[in-house]
Design an enzyme around this catalytic site. Structure first.
Site, short mmCIF file in Angstrom:
data_model
loop_
_atom_site.label_atom_id
_atom_site.label_comp_id
_atom_site.label_asym_id
_atom_site.label_seq_id
_atom_site.Cartn_x
_atom_site.Cartn_y
_atom_site.Cartn_z
N TYR A 82 0.94 -1.13 -0.18
CA TYR A 82 -0.04 -0.03 -0.04
C TYR A 82 1.03 1.25 0.01
CZ TYR A 82 -4.30 2.55 0.90
OH TYR A 82 -5.52 3.36 0.85
N TYR B 272 -5.72 5.54 -7.21
CA TYR B 272 -5.82 5.47 -5.82
C TYR B 272 -7.44 4.96 -5.69
CZ TYR B 272 -6.61 6.95 -0.91
OH TYR B 272 -7.18 6.97 0.28
#
Lengths: 357, 395
Positions: free
Chosen positions: B298, B348
């Site tokens: 991430y 994103y």
């Protein structure tokens, strides 16, 4: 966080056209008044060199283009005076109806709190705007420094002659019930002022840079620097700060200190607590220098430090009186206080005087 | 940890993936994005909406399960759950779906996340605590917002500064993560930054957002949606694609956990929540870092990719800077990371697009395919209560 209570009945939109197209004379008056010497607002050659199609309007003029003008405003005022609340008279806008309803609830005073604009393309000479405006939300009743009130947010969308959305504006105002001046309020304000003066003296070196920002923050009141969300668990900290004390929560049973505050002691589970006053000295454990986004109420670049106090707990607060490039992890700092509003103050650190190291 | 691992490990799989395009302005409602992605994931699996009996999303998502179900003509649902803590929820959607399937509560569960995070509400604009209700969740911002620490970038910067001070990592080391992500995105047609790689110099010239973080240390803001279909491994074997087997999945919250601001204990050099996740993943999958061929870490902000390399055991504490300096995280390196371009390069979508990339790597269909993939590690949002996954090929 919460956008407030949405009331579908408020969503009827008022639409109107700008009285004039985007034009050079109005732009010239505007840039001269604000002292903006950027040539792209007045010189087509300079604008083209900057990659623009031609002279553009200053973005901050947005609202000026769709203001109705004096005559239309007077007619609106007359319609309001004659027809408010009565059926069959000139149609009032949704916003008028909302404001009238808030007047009826006793929120008779008004203050503009903030305005956000978003631009999707530059406006060029000849653009002819139209606007569509509606009340987007009305908050629940809030306690504010000015008195109890409700925030009203109006959303205005601006379109060009082709019907393309070119900008949006959110305008927020507070309709409030003015607090009656009383001995208590007067005393509180005086106390806060005295506190501010003390803090100013304590942070003498930083005062030159810090003071103007604080003054404007106070003047504008609600809608500036975001305030703390007060709960029964954390209010003591900010009450302490208002009185010029940096408080650390302490377990009444085992004496363990804790920050941020919590309703019980993680060491012994006691729900009983009090608070001790920190000596106000500590070291910079880490820090961040904020550049973007820039929010009203702060000065940028903004140094925010994680300070480890001599008592052992850590807290986040602004660091003043030192250039961002000169901040070091391990630097000794000491606390002062800065008012955020008449009711709220915040701790602010600055480097310790060398003699105290 | 249990010796045998949880019941879902090795018995459940991701059988379908689907997404919308990734953009800056979708021009559609968030619900429509959710519906499109869930529909695409079901088509990818070859499962009809009427067969779905479970839905999982984030508590941050605005699209209720029942809206998605009605829109797609799903019938009855027997399992629905939403996971909290922002991007930390991503891999946990798969965990909870797999638990539901393994326990017999549901048989086909779709996990989804859809938002207009660029054209609608942008997380990067910062919290406005002043108008919030006095709940514990809002009150936590009282320790940051009044002081100007308003955004995730600002919260992470406080960690990053301490990390640089203690480990000797530099801004360039953070930049190497961005360069790797953008290199991978440059050859991924689905990526926003397709054909737009950057150099370390580009990174160093980008403006500071919150020092020490520069613009190119921060992930994009995107509009889009991603969905993934979880079934039993047995069912997945009869569907269109080879299954991406859920070898391990875990959630984790650390001692002294806060929301991206766990500043008050410890040394700010560890991600305690990811340590909790890592321990469970390696334990229940029965493998270690050396058994993973590629990872999706991430990457909302580059410094936490370095933290994760250490927390997950790919390198010793404090040595991620050396690991990234040697090119290990790029294609051809020891551990190619974020082969789709990550959230800096592709989009994103709150970590969910990274899980889809892991599925493609397991299937062997990724645009930047890593050779001989057996296991792919995926992580979710860091600095917050988080989650992780190990997906594997079906042997």
């Amino acid at each position: 966080m919460s956008p407030g209570t949405r009331e579908p009945s408020l969503s009827a939109a008022a639409t109107w056209s700008a009285p004039d197209p985007v034009n050079q004379p109005m732009i010239r008056h505007f840039v001269e008044a604000v002292g903006d010497e950027n040539p792209v607002y007045v010189d087509a050659g300079a604008a083209r060199s900057a990659g623009l199609p031609g002279v553009v309007a200053p973005p901050a003029m947005l609202q000026a283009w769709v203001m109705r003008g004096l005559k239309a405003t007077q007619e609106l005022e007359r319609a309001r005076a004659g027809g408010r609340g009565r059926a069959g008279t000139a149609p009032a806008s949704a916003q008028d109806e909302v404001l009238a309803r808030l007047d009826a609830e006793g929120f008779t005073s008004v203050v503009a709190t903030n305005c956000e604009q978003e631009y999707f393309r530059p406006l060029v000479l000849g653009d002819h705007l139209s606007a569509s405006s509606r009340v987007e939300s009305v908050s629940d009743e809030k306690k504010t420094a000015l008195g109890p009130g409700r925030f009203v947010t109006t959303l205005t969308e601006m379109f060009d002659q082709a019907g393309e959305l070119v900008a949006v504006m959110r305008f927020r105002l507070l309709k409030f019930r003015p607090a009656a001046p009383s001995a208590t309020t007067a005393a509180t304000s005086a106390g806060a002022t005295a506190g501010a003066a003390t803090a100013g003296a304590a942070t003498a070196g930083a005062a030159a840079a810090g003071a103007p920002a604080r003054a404007s923050r106070e003047d504008l009141g609600a809608g500036m620097r975001p305030g703390p969300v007060l709960t029964r668990d954390n209010a003591f900290f900010f009450e302490g700060a208002r009185l010029g004390k940096l408080l650390v929560q302490r377990c009444s049973s085992c004496g363990t200190l804790r920050h941020p505050p919590a309703p019980s002691c993680a060491a012994c589970r006691s729900l009983e607590w009090d608070a001790v006053e920190s000596c106000g000295r500590g070291v910079v454990y880490s820090f961040a220098v904020v550049h973007h986004p820039q929010v009203a109420g702060f000065e940028y670049p903004l140094v925010v430090a994680l300070v480890e106090l001599e008592e052992g707990t850590r807290l986040v607060a602004d660091l003043e009186g030192v250039a961002p490039a000169d901040v070091r992890i391990g630097m000794a700092v000491e606390v002062g206080f800065a008012p955020l509003s008449p009711e709220i103050a915040l701790p602010v650190f600055r480097p310790s005087a060398p003699s105290r190291k | 940890m249990s010796f045998h691992g949880p019941a879902f490990a090795g018995t459940t799989a991701i059988a379908g993936i689907g997404a919308t395009e990734f953009s800056k302005d979708s021009g559609r409602s968030e619900l429509r994005l959710a519906v499109e992605a869930v529909g695409a994931a079901l088509d990818d699996a070859g499962i009809a909406p009427s067969e779905v009996d479970g839905l999982v999303t984030f508590s941050a998502d605005t699209n209720p399960e029942i809206e998605v179900a009605r829109s797609l003509g799903m019938g009855e649902l027997t399992f629905f759950s939403r996971i909290h803590y922002g991007g930390g929820a991503a891999c946990a959607t798969i965990l909870q779906a797999a638990m539901a399937v393994a326990s017999g509560v549901a048989s086909v569960v779709v996990c989804y996340r859809a938002f207009n995070e660029r054209s609608g509400h942008r997380f990067g604009t910062g919290v406005q605590s002043g108008f919030a209700a006095p709940t514990a969740e809002n009150a936590q911002f009282s320790w940051y917002a009044p002081f100007g620490l308003l955004t995730p970038a600002a919260w992470v910067a406080m960690f990053a500064r301490r990390y640089m001070h203690m480990t000797g990592a530099t801004g360039e080391d953070f930049g190497r993560v961005a360069v790797a992500d953008r290199r991978h995105a440059a050859t991924n047609p689905a990526a926003w930054f397709y054909r737009r790689p950057i150099t370390l110099a580009d990174h160093q010239e980008s403006r500071f957002i919150v020092e020490p973080l520069r613009l190119l240390d921060c992930c994009q803001e995107s509009d889009g949606a991603q969905a993934l279909v979880v079934t039993s491994l047995e069912m997945a074997r009869d569907l269109r694609h080879s299954p991406a087997v859920v070898r391990a999945a875990a959630q984790g919250s650390g001692a002294g956990q806060h929301m991206m601001t766990s500043y008050y204990s410890g040394d700010l050099l560890r991600l305690a929540e990811m340590e909790v996740v890592a321990r469970q993943l390696w334990g229940s999958a029965g493998i270690g870092p050396a058994d993973v061929q590629t990872a999706v870490l991430y990457d909302h902000f580059t410094p936490f990719v370095l933290y994760q390399l250490e927390e997950l055991g790919f390198c010793p504490p404090g040595e991620a800077k050396d690991f990234v300096r040697d090119g290990n995280i790029e294609l051809g390196g020891a551990l190619p990371v974020n082969t789709h371009g990550g959230q800096l390069g592709e989009a994103y979508i709150h970590g969910m697009n990274g899980i889809a990339e892991a599925v493609r790597q397991v299937r062997g269909s990724a645009v930047n395919q890593v050779p001989d993939v057996e296991h792919v590690l995926v992580t979710a949002g860091t600095g917050v209560p988080t989650s992780g996954l190990v997906l594997g090929v079906d042997r």
